[in-house]
Write an enzyme that holds these catalytic residues in place. Structure first.
Site, PDB file in Angstrom:
ATOM      1  N   GLY A 115     -37.008  -6.371 -21.218  1.00  7.67           N
ATOM      2  CA  GLY A 115     -38.069  -5.312 -21.272  1.00  7.67           C
ATOM      3  C   GLY A 115     -39.062  -5.441 -20.067  1.00  7.67           C
ATOM      4  CE1 TYR A 126     -34.058   7.138 -19.011  1.00  8.05           C
ATOM      5  CE2 TYR A 126     -33.967   5.901 -16.948  1.00  8.05           C
ATOM      6  CZ  TYR A 126     -33.612   6.173 -18.245  1.00  8.05           C
ATOM      7  OH  TYR A 126     -32.569   5.171 -18.732  1.00  8.05           O
ATOM      8  CB  CYS A 132     -23.621  22.613  -8.245  1.00  8.62           C
ATOM      9  SG  CYS A 132     -22.490  22.359  -6.929  1.00  8.62           S
TER      10      CYS A 132
HETATM   11  C1  LIG Z   1     -31.322  -2.639 -22.364  1.00  8.92           C
HETATM   12  C2  LIG Z   1     -31.688  -3.968 -23.223  1.00  8.92           C
HETATM   13  C3  LIG Z   1     -32.214  -4.877 -22.619  1.00  8.92           C
HETATM   14  C4  LIG Z   1     -32.663  -4.917 -21.118  1.00  8.92           C
HETATM   15  O1  LIG Z   1     -33.981  -4.209 -20.978  1.00  8.92           O
HETATM   16  P1  LIG Z   1     -34.402  -4.598 -19.444  1.00  8.92           P
HETATM   17  O2  LIG Z   1     -35.786  -3.892 -19.659  1.00  8.92           O
HETATM   18  O3  LIG Z   1     -33.643  -4.217 -18.469  1.00  8.92           O
HETATM   19  O4  LIG Z   1     -34.951  -5.817 -19.463  1.00  8.92           O
HETATM   20  C5  LIG Z   1     -32.375  -6.069 -23.434  1.00  8.92           C
HETATM   21  N1  LIG Z   1     -31.881  -6.198 -24.656  1.00  8.92           N
HETATM   22  C6  LIG Z   1     -31.355  -4.998 -25.318  1.00  8.92           C
HETATM   23  C7  LIG Z   1     -31.159  -4.982 -26.735  1.00  8.92           C
HETATM   24  C8  LIG Z   1     -31.320  -3.948 -24.591  1.00  8.92           C
HETATM   25  O5  LIG Z   1     -30.932  -2.562 -25.025  1.00  8.92           O
END
Ligand SMILES: *Cc1c(COP(=O)(O)O)cnc(C)c1O
Length: 418
Positions: free
Chosen positions: A239, A316, A342
């Site tokens: 994240g 997004y 398209c």
């Molecule tokens: C998508 C995801 C990640 C990676 O997220 P990033 O934002 O790319 O770091 C890690 N763990 C889980 C469970 C995810 O679904």
């Protein structure tokens, strides 16, 4: 920091002119800088030096085997969300004991495959999944290591589509139910409780939501200890955001410092599942201008890449910087950059001041190393782009451009039409 920089007026990927890659491989093409991938992985792991940890790179961000292998060689594991991702990662040589399996909807055959492979643990996302894991593990005669993915109800303050840790999201088990589920799981013969997990969202630009969720998990960990349930792993998901435009996400070092501080007395082995933070700024999408259209109301640059190649802007409203591969444009113009698909939603850049690209000009969409190729599709029967990896002054194709034959592979006419 990444290695896509100008020398004179020409964009380079490390020591290779991007123009040369486009000339040899064609466009659209994804180009990844291996040195950047390595640098980002290193920065992430060094941020946790002194704390026992494993980096389980999130395969869905960029699942090319060359990318996976790059991290595996550096000691990385993987976070997978499907049997397909497990198969890729194994092919790239991952140590099964460094594989964690997340995702709200695991099928029996995928669970069996992961059990037979001997992965480290399943990040369990629902009450029913606990029962199913116990059942399937019993059937194949294995013990399933598990962590419960807890939904800490923390707002990561990111785009709603990539927010996963709020109560209303489909992910994980709520704080209120987690203790009862740990208790239930601890009484099941084919499960081994190994850890606790959370992943609250993607493209986070602040440390606080991470810290807030750890605080919540700590309450749970204490409660579990009181019940005699001991954990080994604390999986904090992925994240951590990157800079696409003007965001200022924390550096891995600052993120690491805050998390180490918050977890230092727990005695747990940390697991991280970064995707975007490591791969995002290590890749670009290179495309070519087909036509330009000037209208009184609006200026359009029509290119040979589209929403099927890079979905994030349409999906997004995401920002990707765009840069000329050779700087020889006459100033800036307010325009949209659009693809051939398209759909009015088929744009890569919307209402922005950009270089005045001419016909045949090449351009690079920056920060396209994560959720770029992996989200691409064949919509409008467009073969998917090629992928190239650069290292120093070398480059090689790591995935061929799809052909029109690839598009119809597996299709057949029913007997009454043949
Ligand atoms: C998508 C995801 C990640 C990676 O997220 P990033 O934002 O790319 O770091 C890690 N763990 C889980 C469970 C995810 O679904």
């Amino acid at each position: 920091m990444h290695y896509f920089q100008y020398r004179d007026n020409e964009l380079y990927a490390e020591d290779v002119p991007v123009r040369e890659i486009a000339a040899k491989v064609g466009t659209p093409v994804y180009v990844y800088s291996q040195t950047t991938l390595e640098r980002h992985f290193k920065a992430f792991t060094e941020a946790f030096s002194g704390a026992p940890h494993t980096i389980c790179y999130s395969v869905k961000a960029n699942s090319n085997q060359a990318v996976l292998k790059t991290f595996i060689k550096m000691g990385g594991g993987v976070d997978i969300v499907s049997g397909g991702e497990l198969s890729r990662a194994l092919k790239a040589g991952v140590d099964p004991k460094k594989v964690v399996y997340s995702g709200v909807g695991k099928r029996d055959d995928e669970i069996e495959y992961a059990l037979n492979t001997g992965i480290l643990m399943f990040n369990v996302e629902s009450e029913q999944e606990i029962d199913r894991l116990n059942e399937v593990a019993g059937r194949v005669g294995k013990k399933a290591g598990i962590a419960i993915r807890v939904n800490p109800d923390v707002d990561p303050q990111t785009h709603p589509y990539i927010t996963t840790g709020l109560k209303k999201a489909k992910f994980g088990i709520t704080m209120e139910h987690a203790v009862a589920e740990y208790k239930r799981a601890s009484e099941m013969p084919n499960l081994e409780i190994l850890g606790i997990d959370c992943h609250i969202g993607s493209q986070l630009t602040k440390v606080e939501p991470f810290v807030d969720s750890i605080k919540k998990l700590k309450e749970l960990i204490t409660e579990l200890r009181g019940m005699g349930i001991e954990l080994k792993y604390l999986d904090l998901g992925g994240g951590l955001g990157i800079q696409y435009d003007a965001e200022a996400p924390p550096l891995p070092a600052d993120y690491g410092k805050a998390i180490k501080e918050e977890t230092k007395d727990l005695g747990l082995h940390l697991i991280f599942e970064p995707g975007r933070n490591i791969a995002g700024n290590a890749g670009i999408l290179v495309a070519k201008t087909l036509f330009t259209k000037e209208r009184d109301e609006k200026h359009f640059i029509v290119i040979d890449a589209a929403m099927n190649d890079l979905a994030r802007p349409s999906l997004y409203g995401s920002f990707h910087g765009v840069q000329p591969v050779v700087k020889d444009q006459d100033g800036l113009i307010g325009a949209d950059i659009v693809g051939p698909i398209c759909e009015t939603g088929d744009f890569l850049v919307k209402d922005r001041q950009i270089p005045m690209f001419k016909q045949n000009d090449l351009m690079a969409f920056m920060s396209a190393g994560a959720y770029g190729f992996t989200m691409s599709s064949n919509y409008n029967s467009r073969p998917r782009a090629a992928e190239v990896m650069v290292n120093g002054d070398k480059f090689e194709v790591i995935r061929e451009r799809e052909s029109v034959e690839d598009l119809v592979r597996g299709e057949s006419l029913p007997s009454w039409l043949a």
